[in-house]
Write an enzyme that holds these catalytic residues in place. Sequence first.
Site, short mmCIF file in Angstrom:
data_model
loop_
_atom_site.label_atom_id
_atom_site.label_comp_id
_atom_site.label_asym_id
_atom_site.label_seq_id
_atom_site.Cartn_x
_atom_site.Cartn_y
_atom_site.Cartn_z
N CYS A 78 100.50 4.51 114.78
CA CYS A 78 100.91 5.83 114.30
C CYS A 78 101.73 5.69 113.01
O CYS A 78 101.19 5.27 112.00
CB CYS A 78 101.65 6.57 115.41
SG CYS A 78 101.76 8.35 115.15
N HIS B 88 98.29 6.31 120.15
CA HIS B 88 99.18 5.35 120.81
C HIS B 88 98.43 4.57 121.89
O HIS B 88 98.25 5.08 122.99
CB HIS B 88 100.36 6.09 121.43
CG HIS B 88 101.34 6.60 120.42
ND1 HIS B 88 102.54 5.98 120.16
CD2 HIS B 88 101.27 7.65 119.58
CE1 HIS B 88 103.17 6.63 119.20
NE2 HIS B 88 102.42 7.66 118.84
N GLU C 171 99.45 2.24 123.72
CA GLU C 171 100.33 2.00 124.88
C GLU C 171 100.46 3.22 125.77
O GLU C 171 101.02 3.16 126.86
CB GLU C 171 101.71 1.51 124.40
CG GLU C 171 102.67 2.57 123.86
CD GLU C 171 102.40 3.00 122.42
OE1 GLU C 171 101.31 2.73 121.89
OE2 GLU C 171 103.30 3.62 121.82
#
Lengths: 267, 201
Positions: free
Chosen positions: B79, B180, B182
Site C-alpha cells: 500500500c 494488504h 496480510e
Amino acid sequence: MTLTKRIIPCLDVANGRVVKGLNFESIKDAGDPVLLAEKYGNEGADELVFLDITASQEQRETIRSLVSKVAQVIDIPFTVGGGVKTLQHARDILLSGADKVAINTGAVKNPQILTELMELFGKQCVVLTIDAKRNYNISKGKNIFSDGSKSFWFEVFIYGGKKETGLDAIDWAKKAQELGAGEILLTSIDKDGTKDGYDLILTKAIVESVNIPVIASGGCGEPKHMLDVFKNTNVDAALAASIFHYETHSVDRVKEFLKENSIDVRL
Amino acid sequence: MKLAIFDYGAGNIFSLKIALEKQGSTVDVITNFDNANSYSGLILPGVGNFDPAIRSIRDYSSMSFQDYVKDKTPVLGICLGMEMFFEKSEEGKEKGLAALEGEVVLLPNKFKIPHMGWNNLRIKKSSPLLEGVQDSSWVYFVHSYRVKTKNFDVIVADSDYGIEVPAVINKGNLYGTQFHPEKSGKVGSLMIKNFLRECKK
C-alpha cells in the site's frame, strides 16, 4: 467484477468474554472471543468488529491483550471499539494489532480527535460510530424524514445509546468525514435488538450524505435483512451479531444466499 | 531467514509481523538503514502518511534506500510502502524514493474514498509474487491513492474500481501490492510465502 459488499460479524465483549445469546455447539468455550474470531474468519467473514461494552478504565489492559490474541488468529481486517476517548487509548488499540479503531462518544465530545487520529495513522484506521435514534420532536435546522405517517429526524446518542446529544446524525456524519473519519459504523438504536431489519431510511440517508464507506448495523435477524439493506441502499457493509450465533446462519451460508440474489460478495 | 520491517513510527505492523512469523521467518523491526544490510528481505508496510513515512526513511538513516537494496535484496512495499517506490504522491510534498518511474494520485472523487474492501485481481503477467495465485482472486484493499505510471511493464495485476487500480507491481527485486496481503486471507498468505521464497534465493 468490482468491490464486494462486506459481511461483518460483531462480537460484543465484556470482561474479556463474548456476551449476548451464544449457541455454538462446535465450540466448547462459546464465550471465548479468540475462538469465535477464528471461526468467523474461517467461515469467510470479510472483517471483524469487536466492541468492548464494559469499556471501563480497568478493562483496558484486558482488551489490549485480547486484541493482540485475536490479531494472531485471523487474517482479515479487524476493528476495535467501545469507550475510546483519547488519542492514547486509540493508539494503544492500534498498536496492539487492530487495523481500525471505532470511536463514538470520544469523537462527539472532542471532534478534533478524528483529525489527530487521521494524521497519525491515516483515515483508513478511523471509524466513526454513530448510534442514531429517530426523534419525533421536529425542530428547526434538522434533516427531516418521514416513514409515510410520521416525521422525524435522526439524533446522535452517546454513552452506549444512553444519552442524547441534540446532534443531527446526517450533519454529524458530514462533519466527521471532513475531520478525518474514513468509515462510518452506523447503528440504529430503534432497530437494535428487534431482529426486524435494518433502518433503511437512516442507512440510505447517511450513505447519500458522505463519500466514505458506511457499515449498516442494528436490527438484522435473518439473511433477508442484509439483502434488503444492500438492495435498497448503496451501503458498503452489513454488520450483525446474533444472526451468526446459530449454525443455520453461518457467515458462508449468508454470503451464498446474498450471491444467489445477485449481491456481489466474496466467496 | 531474517526479514526486516521498516517502522515509520505509526500504525499497526503487528499483523504483518505475525503473518511473516507464521510462515517461519524471523522478523526485526527497524527504524533506519544505518547498518549494513544483513536481512534476506525488506518490507515497507502499508500504514501511515506519505510525508512522515518518507521523512522517517530519509532523515534518520545514514544510508539511502537505493543503496540499502542495491544488493538485490527483495523488497515488498505494501500500500503506502508501494506508493513510496514512485517519484511523488499527491498525498504529500516530499519526493518519493524514486525507485520506479511514475506518480501517485488521488482516486477520482466520484468514487467512495477510501477504496475499502475486497476486490479481485486481474492478473496481466506472471510474477514470482503471484505464483499459484488464481486470476480473479479476492484481496483486501484500503487506500485513497493509486499509482499512475507510463511504464506499464511494471504492472503485474490490476483491479477494477470503476477505474483501473494497479494492484501488484514488480520490477527486479522490487515488489509492491496496493492491497494488504496480510489481511487478505489464504490468498494473501500465499503471496507472503512467495515473497519469502524469493528472499531465500
